[in-house]
Design an enzyme around this catalytic site. Structure first.
Site, mmCIF file in Angstrom:
data_model
loop_
_atom_site.group_PDB
_atom_site.id
_atom_site.type_symbol
_atom_site.label_atom_id
_atom_site.label_comp_id
_atom_site.label_asym_id
_atom_site.label_seq_id
_atom_site.Cartn_x
_atom_site.Cartn_y
_atom_site.Cartn_z
ATOM 1 N NE ARG A 204 -3.876 0.380 2.079
ATOM 2 C CZ ARG A 204 -5.057 0.400 2.704
ATOM 3 N NH1 ARG A 204 -5.272 1.276 3.664
ATOM 4 N NH2 ARG A 204 -6.013 -0.446 2.378
ATOM 5 C CB CYS A 246 -10.407 -7.061 -2.456
ATOM 6 S SG CYS A 246 -12.203 -6.802 -2.375
ATOM 7 C CB THR A 248 -13.762 -3.745 -4.177
ATOM 8 O OG1 THR A 248 -12.727 -3.869 -3.201
ATOM 9 C CG2 THR A 248 -14.889 -4.707 -3.852
ATOM 10 N NE ARG A 255 -10.620 4.144 0.042
ATOM 11 C CZ ARG A 255 -11.938 4.023 -0.142
ATOM 12 N NH1 ARG A 255 -12.686 5.102 -0.282
ATOM 13 N NH2 ARG A 255 -12.491 2.828 -0.203
ATOM 14 N NE ARG A 284 -13.580 5.805 3.433
ATOM 15 C CZ ARG A 284 -12.433 5.120 3.488
ATOM 16 N NH1 ARG A 284 -12.457 3.803 3.586
ATOM 17 N NH2 ARG A 284 -11.278 5.732 3.441
ATOM 18 C CD GLU A 289 -16.294 1.265 3.926
ATOM 19 O OE1 GLU A 289 -17.523 1.316 3.740
ATOM 20 O OE2 GLU A 289 -15.462 1.707 3.114
#
Length: 332
Positions: A204, A246, A248, A255, A284, A289
């Site tokens: 990440r 994932c 998604t 992001r 959010r 989340e």
């Protein structure tokens, strides 16, 4: 054979995994040994899963395409025959908050998986060790402001770079295996660029500032990522762009977002949601989340990741933030 899913499950994988497809796919295995049973385990064990399926390696998306394709189509609105449109280059954008009254911080991050390795759902400890060694060697070559220090995970990495063991959805998928071994954080000298190793994906990569300068944060990530790509090759394909654990996060796996204080719109959520939806953004809580909004501070970020370029994502976010701030100013 009965469905492996609980009858109360509303996950996308349950919706699209018919008995016919299940029977065709259940005996298949990627070259690395990843199976349908492993792919859907999180959705089976967690009846409240929204998606319920993870990939174990790049081949998963092709071998189990009969289930991944409809799930991806439903989540991303990615139609049959669509191809991801990449476009990552520096941008020039005005400051969306020139009065410095609303935006508290700006962050842009991407997920990446290193080519030649299974994804985190299907990594042995030996493979994790090899991956960590490969990534640490690449980090040591980062130049100038991107150079920094890697610290093996012990719960908190110097500089406030912290990530926790994955949640129960990730745990069921195998992402937490051997935790906390072979996890770590890298913090660049300039304090604006950092990397997490072996969280949900291999990497990440994050650029962040306590400012509203969206273009500067985006461009810094672009430069840092470019430097890293001189030593590492990341998993991707033509249709889905960057491949992630994932589904998604496929495509840009980006992001881009801000923490923004909206005292007036906090009391007019209907108007706020209308603007957010217009610009295809995600609203959010303060902590991300499934968290509450604290002191009227919202997390606002892009919703689209697949079928849209990185430049288009940050440009749409910029326009959306300008609209939100204008509404905040004019809200009675």
């Amino acid at each position: 054979m009965l469905s492996p899913f609980d009858e109360t499950s509303q996950s996308l994988v349950k919706k699209y995994l018919s008995q016919e497809i299940y029977q065709r796919l259940k005996t298949r295995s990627t070259v690395a040994g990843f199976t349908l049973e492993k792919a859907i385990r999180s959705g089976v064990e967690n009846v409240d899963s929204a998606i319920g399926i993870y990939a174990g390696d790049p081949q998963s998306y092709q071998l189990f395409s009969e289930i991944f394709v409809p799930v991806i189509r439903a989540y991303h609105g990615f139609a049959q025959g669509d191809v991801h449109c990449a476009g990552f280059s520096p941008v020039t954008l005005s400051d969306p908050d020139p009065e410095k009254k609303y935006i508290l911080s700006t962050r842009v991050r991407v997920a990446r998986n290193v080519e030649g390795f299974n994804f985190t759902t299907h990594l042995s400890l030996q493979e994790r060790q090899k991956l960590e060694k490969t990534v640490v060697a690449a980090l040591a070559l980062l130049p100038g402001p991107f150079s920094g220090e890697y610290t093996a995970f012990d719960g908190a990495v110097a500089g406030g770079n912290i990530f926790n063991k994955g949640d129960r959805f990730q745990d069921a998928a195998g992402i937490n295996s051997d935790f906390p071994k072979c996890r770590g954080g890298f913090y660049a000298k300039d304090k604006r660029f950092r990397i997490w190793l072996n969280e949900e994906d291999h990497l990440r990569i994050i650029s962040q500032e306590t400012s509203a300068d969206l273009a500067a944060v985006f461009n810094h990530l672009y430069s840092g990522l470019g430097a890293l790509e001189k030593s590492l090759t990341f998993a991707r394909n033509k249709r889905y762009g960057h491949l992630t654990t994932c589904p998604t996060n496929l495509g840009t796996s980006m992001r881009a977002g801000v923490h923004i204080r909206l005292k007036k719109l906090n009391n007019n959520r209907t108007l706020l949601h209308k603007i957010v939806d217009e610009y295809q953004l995600q609203l959010r809580g303060t902590g991300g989340e499934n968290t509450e909004v604290e002191a009227a501070v919202f997390d606002v970020s892009n919703k689209q990741r697949l079928g849209i370029s990185e430049v288009a994502i940050v440009s749409k976010l910029h326009r959306g933030l300008e609209a939100i701030i204008e509404a905040e100013k004019n809200c009675g």
